[in-house]
Design a protein around this motif. Structure first.
Motif, PDB file in Angstrom:
ATOM      1  N   GLU A   1       0.846  -1.185   0.000  1.00  0.00           N
ATOM      2  CA  GLU A   1       0.000   0.000   0.000  1.00  0.00           C
ATOM      3  C   GLU A   1       0.882   1.236   0.000  1.00  0.00           C
ATOM      4  N   GLY A   2       0.259   2.389  -0.157  1.00  0.00           N
ATOM      5  CA  GLY A   2       0.983   3.656  -0.090  1.00  0.00           C
ATOM      6  C   GLY A   2       0.069   4.736   0.438  1.00  0.00           C
ATOM      7  N   LEU A   3       0.492   5.419   1.468  1.00  0.00           N
ATOM      8  CA  LEU A   3      -0.245   6.556   2.010  1.00  0.00           C
ATOM      9  C   LEU A   3       0.766   7.538   2.597  1.00  0.00           C
ATOM     10  N   LYS A   4       0.287   8.632   3.154  1.00  0.00           N
ATOM     11  CA  LYS A   4       1.208   9.666   3.628  1.00  0.00           C
ATOM     12  C   LYS A   4       0.799  10.213   4.988  1.00  0.00           C
ATOM     13  N   ALA A   5       1.803  10.705   5.716  1.00  0.00           N
ATOM     14  CA  ALA A   5       1.585  11.478   6.940  1.00  0.00           C
ATOM     15  C   ALA A   5       2.049  12.904   6.675  1.00  0.00           C
ATOM     16  N   TYR A   6       1.338  13.861   7.242  1.00  0.00           N
ATOM     17  CA  TYR A   6       1.624  15.271   7.004  1.00  0.00           C
ATOM     18  C   TYR A   6       1.802  15.994   8.330  1.00  0.00           C
ATOM     19  N   LEU A   7       2.647  16.999   8.325  1.00  0.00           N
ATOM     20  CA  LEU A   7       2.838  17.840   9.498  1.00  0.00           C
ATOM     21  C   LEU A   7       2.058  19.128   9.299  1.00  0.00           C
ATOM     22  N   ALA A   8       1.009  19.295  10.096  1.00  0.00           N
ATOM     23  CA  ALA A   8       0.183  20.499   9.994  1.00  0.00           C
ATOM     24  C   ALA A   8       0.923  21.697  10.574  1.00  0.00           C
ATOM     25  N   ASN A   9       0.470  22.882  10.201  1.00  0.00           N
ATOM     26  CA  ASN A   9       1.118  24.101  10.693  1.00  0.00           C
ATOM     27  C   ASN A   9       1.005  24.261  12.202  1.00  0.00           C
ATOM     28  N   ASP A  10      -0.006  23.628  12.792  1.00  0.00           N
ATOM     29  CA  ASP A  10      -0.159  23.708  14.247  1.00  0.00           C
ATOM     30  C   ASP A  10       0.586  22.589  14.978  1.00  0.00           C
ATOM     31  N   GLY A  11       1.379  21.807  14.218  1.00  0.00           N
ATOM     32  CA  GLY A  11       2.203  20.776  14.831  1.00  0.00           C
ATOM     33  C   GLY A  11       1.578  19.398  14.880  1.00  0.00           C
ATOM     34  N   ARG A  12       0.307  19.263  14.494  1.00  0.00           N
ATOM     35  CA  ARG A  12      -0.334  17.956  14.500  1.00  0.00           C
ATOM     36  C   ARG A  12       0.208  17.074  13.376  1.00  0.00           C
TER      37      ARG A  12
ATOM     38  N   THR B   1      -7.263  21.799  -2.742  1.00  0.00           N
ATOM     39  CA  THR B   1      -8.198  21.352  -1.703  1.00  0.00           C
ATOM     40  C   THR B   1      -7.676  20.099  -1.005  1.00  0.00           C
ATOM     41  N   LEU B   2      -7.254  19.110  -1.783  1.00  0.00           N
ATOM     42  CA  LEU B   2      -6.780  17.863  -1.186  1.00  0.00           C
ATOM     43  C   LEU B   2      -5.531  18.085  -0.341  1.00  0.00           C
ATOM     44  N   THR B   3      -4.556  18.805  -0.881  1.00  0.00           N
ATOM     45  CA  THR B   3      -3.336  19.046  -0.105  1.00  0.00           C
ATOM     46  C   THR B   3      -3.626  19.945   1.087  1.00  0.00           C
ATOM     47  N   GLY B   4      -4.601  20.848   0.943  1.00  0.00           N
ATOM     48  CA  GLY B   4      -4.992  21.689   2.071  1.00  0.00           C
ATOM     49  C   GLY B   4      -5.628  20.879   3.190  1.00  0.00           C
ATOM     50  N   ILE B   5      -6.491  19.934   2.823  1.00  0.00           N
ATOM     51  CA  ILE B   5      -7.102  19.053   3.824  1.00  0.00           C
ATOM     52  C   ILE B   5      -6.035  18.176   4.469  1.00  0.00           C
ATOM     53  N   GLN B   6      -5.143  17.649   3.649  1.00  0.00           N
ATOM     54  CA  GLN B   6      -4.097  16.765   4.156  1.00  0.00           C
ATOM     55  C   GLN B   6      -3.174  17.472   5.143  1.00  0.00           C
ATOM     56  N   LYS B   7      -2.941  18.763   4.927  1.00  0.00           N
ATOM     57  CA  LYS B   7      -2.070  19.542   5.811  1.00  0.00           C
ATOM     58  C   LYS B   7      -2.826  20.244   6.929  1.00  0.00           C
ATOM     59  N   GLY B   8      -4.161  20.124   6.935  1.00  0.00           N
ATOM     60  CA  GLY B   8      -4.950  20.763   7.984  1.00  0.00           C
ATOM     61  C   GLY B   8      -5.227  22.226   7.740  1.00  0.00           C
ATOM     62  N   ASP B   9      -4.975  22.717   6.509  1.00  0.00           N
ATOM     63  CA  ASP B   9      -5.184  24.129   6.198  1.00  0.00           C
ATOM     64  C   ASP B   9      -6.567  24.415   5.622  1.00  0.00           C
ATOM     65  N   VAL B  10      -7.262  23.378   5.170  1.00  0.00           N
ATOM     66  CA  VAL B  10      -8.597  23.512   4.587  1.00  0.00           C
ATOM     67  C   VAL B  10      -9.562  22.682   5.426  1.00  0.00           C
ATOM     68  N   THR B  11     -10.745  23.220   5.688  1.00  0.00           N
ATOM     69  CA  THR B  11     -11.737  22.511   6.505  1.00  0.00           C
ATOM     70  C   THR B  11     -12.060  21.143   5.909  1.00  0.00           C
ATOM     71  N   ASP B  12     -11.978  20.121   6.745  1.00  0.00           N
ATOM     72  CA  ASP B  12     -12.216  18.736   6.319  1.00  0.00           C
ATOM     73  C   ASP B  12     -13.670  18.381   6.606  1.00  0.00           C
TER      74      ASP B  12
END
Length: 359
Positions: free
Chosen positions: A72-83, A337-348
């Motif tokens: 499989e392949g998926l990703k983890a992201y570091l949000a601007n708030d540290g999450r 939109t997708l990268t924004g959601i993934q990084k926590g910058d766009v409302t999910d």
């Protein structure tokens, strides 16, 4: 499956972390990995986080001979708030078990895998890059380890997750890529393993990709394996076309992988009330629609690249340039939109992301 305690063994030899502004894709790996073993009669057992290390296998291990593997392949992201955020990991784990079933590999407890992944991310959290366009790529996979040369499912397996800090999959980034339409080789056929994420599908793609690269193209557009007429995938991604105001993607069948990003794109398009359909679409239809000025944009979707706009298609010596070779408005909106959601910058609004609690 009964709840299992995850053993954690930390590395004493930490690696030097790469410059986040100079990351390529899949060449650098973190300090630790997660493993679970399987034995017939015992099931999946001994989940543990260990230092990243080579594995020792018997030369007769079935992984070397019959291709009974899944990944499989998926990703983890570091949000601007540290999450630390994961994007739809349960969809990947569901698909992993669907692949397991097709390859006669015992299904694995999805909650155990998700718990192990979270532990691994907690241990290696400092490896998650924060530069624009970067992420921590997560590669879960299963190999058969039994030493046996008979053609049969293995009785022993190893499940592993390794992590790799990555930059853009394509050097072009969100810029459009050139695609070669392959009409000699095929990636998969109905009734085969096309809808499973297994290594043989990708090995089968290499010869065509080699030819496309030599011609100056970034990827291959695959046609169906019977008539070599209907569009299936582009490289290792799903493909979308916007034709005369409607977004069209090939309907899922036995030879098309159900992409998590594909599913997300379909949901977003419907949410935005953009006309979208899943159906058979032939390469002739695309070129004929282009001749009438109806092809507005095209893009691939996948975990690695997220959205990859298609700027040019080449088929049987004829080249068409889509949207003047520029990124289309829908592709750009989907990517942002997708990268924004993934990084926590766009409302999910879809509850796609999972936050990983770290100490």
């Amino acid at each position: 499956m009964t709840e299992q305690t995850i053993e954690i063994n930390l590395s004493n030899n930490k690696k030097e972390k790469p410059n986040p502004d100079q990351l390529s894709f899949g060449k650098v790996f973190t300090d630790h990995m997660f493993t679970v073993s399987y034995s017939e009669g015992k099931g999946w057992h001994e989940p543990k986080v260990t230092p990243y290390q080579p594995i020792t296998l018997d030369p007769a291990s079935m992984v070397f001979h019959y291709g009974q593997t899944v990944f499989e392949g998926l990703k983890a992201y570091l949000a601007n708030d540290g999450r630390i955020l994961l994007f739809r990991p349960k969809k990947n784990l569901e698909r992993l078990n669907l692949s397991n079933q097709r390859l006669c590999i015992p299904t694995i407890d999805e909650e155990l895998v998700l718990s192990g992944l979270k532990k691994l991310l907690e241990v290696d959290k400092e490896w998650i890059p924060n530069a624009p366009g970067t992420s921590l790529y997560i590669r879960p996979f299963i190999i058969p380890t039994e030493a046996f040369l008979g053609v049969a499912p293995s009785n022993h397996y190893q499940f592993m997750i390794i992590l790799s800090p990555v930059g853009s999959y394509y050097k072009e980034g969100i810029n459009p890529v050139k695609i070669y339409v392959e009409d000699q080789y095929v990636r998969a056929v109905s009734g085969g393993t096309g809808k499973a994420k297994t290594g043989g599908n990708y090995a089968a793609s290499l010869k065509a990709q080699e030819g496309a690269t030599s011609r100056g193209f970034s990827q291959v557009l695959w046609l169906d394996g019977v008539e070599k007429k209907y569009i299936e995938e582009v490289g290792s991604m799903n493909i979308f076309f916007k034709i005369n105001g409607e977004v069209v993607t090939p309907a899922l069948n036995e030879s098309i992988l159900e992409g998590v990003t594909r599913n997300s794109v379909l949901q977003l398009l419907k949410y935005w009330e953009i006309p979208v359909s899943e159906r058979k679409i032939s390469i002739e239809e695309v070129f004929e629609s282009y001749s009438k000025g109806l092809v507005e944009e095209a893009f691939g979707t996948g975990t690695a690249a997220v959205i990859s706009p298609v700027g040019e298609l080449s088929w049987r010596g004829e080249n068409i340039v889509i949207n003047n070779g520029e990124t289309g408005t829908i592709a750009k909106k989907l990517y942002d939109t997708l990268t924004g959601i993934q990084k926590g910058d766009v409302t999910d609004y879809f509850d796609w992301t999972i936050s990983v609690d770290v100490k």
